[in-house]
Scaffold this active site. Sequence first.
Site, PDB file in Angstrom:
ATOM      1  N   GLU A 166     -15.555  -1.684  16.699  1.00 23.17           N
ATOM      2  CA  GLU A 166     -16.785  -2.667  16.737  1.00 23.17           C
ATOM      3  C   GLU A 166     -17.100  -2.930  18.257  1.00 23.17           C
ATOM      4  O   GLU A 166     -17.414  -4.314  18.401  1.00 23.17           O
ATOM      5  CB  GLU A 166     -16.788  -3.875  15.780  1.00 23.17           C
ATOM      6  CG  GLU A 166     -16.764  -3.471  14.514  1.00 23.17           C
ATOM      7  CD  GLU A 166     -16.776  -4.729  13.455  1.00 23.17           C
ATOM      8  OE1 GLU A 166     -16.131  -5.787  13.832  1.00 23.17           O
ATOM      9  OE2 GLU A 166     -17.382  -4.716  12.195  1.00 23.17           O
ATOM     10  N   GLU A 208     -17.296   0.348   7.332  1.00 21.24           N
ATOM     11  CA  GLU A 208     -17.123  -0.932   6.660  1.00 21.24           C
ATOM     12  C   GLU A 208     -18.364  -1.668   5.803  1.00 21.24           C
ATOM     13  O   GLU A 208     -19.287  -1.994   6.433  1.00 21.24           O
ATOM     14  CB  GLU A 208     -16.795  -1.942   7.859  1.00 21.24           C
ATOM     15  CG  GLU A 208     -15.367  -1.874   8.275  1.00 21.24           C
ATOM     16  CD  GLU A 208     -14.993  -3.157   9.402  1.00 21.24           C
ATOM     17  OE1 GLU A 208     -15.599  -4.300   9.087  1.00 21.24           O
ATOM     18  OE2 GLU A 208     -13.929  -2.870   9.956  1.00 21.24           O
TER      19      GLU A 208
END
Length: 865
Positions: free
Chosen positions: A181, A250
Site C-alpha cells: 500500500e 484486500e
Amino acid sequence: MGNKDLVLLVLVAVCVFEGCYCTTVTYDHRALVIDGKRRILQSGSIHYPRSMPELWPEIIRKSKEGGLDVIETYVFWNNHEPVRGEYYFEGRFDLVRFVKTVHEAGLLVHLRIGPYACAEWNYGGFPVWLHFIPGIQFRTSNDLFKNEMKRFLAKIVSLMKDANLFASQGGPIILAQVENEYGNVEWAYGVGGELYVKWAAETAVSLNTSVPWVMCQQQDAPDPIINTCNGFYCDQFTPNSPSKPKMWTENYSGWFLAFGNAIPHRPVEDLAFAVARFFETGGTFQNYYMYFGGTNFERTAGGPLVATSYDYDAPIDEYDNKIVVDGALLCYTEDHLPATVVATEKNSFIRQPKWGHLRDLHRAIKQCEEFLISSDPTYLQLGKNLEAHIYYRMSNECAAFLANFDSSVDANVTFNGNSYFLPAWSVSILPDCQNVIFNTAKVVSQRNLQGVSFSGTTSVNEFSLVSSAWSWYKEEVGVLSHHSFTKPGLLEQINTTKDNSDYLWYTTSINVKASTVPGQEKDAILHIGSLGHAALVFVNKKLVGFGFGNHEDASFNLSEKISLNQGDNTLDILSMMIGLQNYGPWFDIAGAGISSVILVGFEKHSKADLSSGQWTYQVGVEGEYIGLDKMSLANSSLWIQGNPVPVNQSLIWYKATFLAPKGKGPLSLNLASMGKGQAWVNGQSIGRYWPAYLAPSTGCTTNCDYRGTYDPSKCLRNCGKPAQTLYHIPRTWVHSGENLLVLHEELGGDPSKISLSTRTGQEVCGHVSEADPPPVDSWQPNLEFMSQSPEVRLTCEQGWHISMINFASYGTPSGNCGTFNPGNCHANVLSVVQQGLYWAGGMCNPRLNSYFRRPLPWSAKKLGN
C-alpha cells in the site's frame, strides 16, 4: 527489461528443477496462468501468528470448504528478527510450518513478504531496532533502509527455497508481494518515493522466486510487477498495463476493532455484491482480508489503540478450535422454510451466514470459470443502474452476470428473451446465460443467532474463578532509584522505551514557597499535553487524573485542579502506549509520551512551565521488573492474600488460579469488571484489555441496510459499550489442574467478577422462499435447473449433534432467526423434523425432503424449524 523477456526468464528458471512436480506460474492480461492454464482464484488472508499452530490445519480446512483456492499471509519482520541478525521462526511464528500446512490441505499461497505489513500490527511489522540505526529513513531511497530491507527479503526467500516451497519447486507459493500500500503514501516521500518503488521492484525480481510479484495500491508499479487493488470495492480498478490481470489483494470482510470504538460489521450481501461485481467486470483473483482474523496476543496489536481481538467480522471467527467429525441436516421444500435448530458443539465457529453465502458465491463463480478465462466480458446496458456482462466460450455458449447497482430500487430486467428480478444492490449469476443459480442479495445459507460466538442466546457455560482466592501486589507510584535516570526536559516515549514496555514514568518535584500558610494546601491547575496514548497523573502519590486519546487521534490534553503542600510536592506521570503506529506517511517517526506540563495559579498570577525542567524517568513499571507475570513467581511471598480483596485501585497486580472447563470448546475470559491493563494465562500474554473505555453512545443501527456503498462507520454495533470484554484463551495454553491467571490493572477494577466462558452449543436457523434459486451445487449444465426446488440446509460443524429443534413451521412464518412466529397460515411440521432427527440418531444428517414436497393451498408458503 521488457515484460516478455522476464516471463521467459521465469519459464527457464522453473525448468531446471528435477525430482519434483514443478509448477509454472506466469500471467497474461486476463489471469494468473498456472501450468499453462488461466485460473479464477478465490483467496483469503490468515495470519499465522494470530492463532496457534495446532489450529492451523482446521482453519485452513474450513477455508477450503468455503471455496478458497489460495491462502494469503503477511510476513512479520519484527517478530522474526527481534534483534538484528537473530532470527525466530518457532511456535506461532513458524512460517515454514504454516506454508507446509496450507500445501498439505491442497491450497496455494500468496506470500506477502513486504516487509512492511501494516495489518494493525505493532509498528506495521518493522522491528523497532531499525528505527535506531543512525541516519536511517524508512520506505524511501535511503541506502541504510534498503540494505536492511533487501537482507530480510533475501532471508525469507531463501527460507522458502530451502524448504522447496515455491511453485517451481513443487511447493504452494504462486505469488509474492513486495512493499504494501505504498501508493497511498508515496506523495509524502517525493522523488525519494518514486526511486524507492523502482528499487523495490528490481530487488524483488532479482531474488529469482520464479513466481510473479505484486505491489498492492501501487499504480506506478514497474513491469513485470503486477499492481493490485485494495478496498471495499475493486470492480472499477484497472491495472497499469494491458498485459497485467485485474487482481484484488484486500477485500475487507469487515474492519478492525479499536478500543473506544463501536464494533464494525459488514453485511454479507454487500460483501458478496462486491465480489460478484469484481468478477463480472473482468477480475480473476480476489482475496478476503480477513478470512480468519484471530487474536493480537501479547503486545503485537498495532496502534494507536488497536484492540486485542482481530476478529474482523471474518467468515471464520476469532474463536476457532480443533474438531473431529461431520454431519448435515438437510430440509427440503418447494417454498419458504425458516428453520431453527440448537446444536451442541465440541469445537469451533464458522460465522454464518457470511461463510455459507460466500461459499455458495464461490461455487457459482466456479461454474463460470471456463467462460471467464476464455474471453473478455461483453458489456450490455439493461437500464438505469442496470447492466450485464457476458462471457463467451463459443459463439453459442456463454455465462452472464446481471447487476443492479442502484442503492434502493429493485428492478425487473429482460435478458436473452427472459425476465429476471434483480433486487437493489445485487448481482445474479447465470452460468449458462439462462438460469440464475445465485443472487448476492438472497441469503439462503444458514445463520448463527446474531452471528456472535458468545452471544447471550448461544449455549455458553460461565464459570467464576473460585478454585483459589485472589492475591494481589500493589505497586509503588513513581520511579525506583535503581532503574531510573534524570534528564532535562520531556523525553519522547518511543525513543526512550524502545518499545521494551508500554510504560514510561515521568517524575519531577514542585516546590511551594514558605509564604503559604503551614498546613494549608494551595490550589493550582495542572495542564498536561501528550502525544499519546494515555497517562495516569499522581500528585504526592495520589491519583488526580487520567487522560487518553483515541485510534483516530492518540494525542490529548488533560487539565486537573490539584492541591499542593508547602515545600516539595511530587508529580508522577505514567505515560502508556497502546500499540506503536502502523500506518501513514512517515508513521515510523510518529511520537508518543508527555509533551508539555504547565502549572497555573499556585502563586499569584503565576504560570510555571515545567516542561524544560529536570525530570527523572523509568522505563516500565515495578511489577515488570519483578516479573510478576511469570510462572516462577506464582508462589512468591510478594503476593498478598486476604479479605477483602482491594478493588478499584490503580497500579495493582492480581493473581488467581482456575480449572479449565472440560471439553474442547473455545475459552474466553470476561474482563468486563476491569478497567485497563494486560493479562497472562500460565505466563502467556493474552493481550491488552480496556473495558473501561466505552464506545460513543450514538452511531449504531439495529437493522443495517446492506444497500449502498459500505464504509466502516455504516453498520456499527455495541454503541455505548466497551469494544471488547471477552478475551480469547487458546485451549493449548491451559491444562488439566490449576492454571495461573495474572492481571496488571492500571486504572481500577473488581477481579472477583471475572468469569471464564466456554461455548457448548449454538442456535442456527435457515430461511428460503419459493422465489429463491435451488442450491448452487445442484446445478448442472443442460438441465432444467429452475424446475428444481429451493432447499434449506442446516449443517452442523464437525463434532456437533442436534440436541433440540425449537421451531418448525410450513406456511407463512414471520420474524428473524431466534424470533420466528407461525404466521397466519401455518402447518406445524415440528414432529416431521423431529422424526427425521430421530432417524438420524441425533446427528446432523437427517433428510426430510419427502415431507416438504406436499402442496399447500397458500400463495406464499413457508416452513420453519
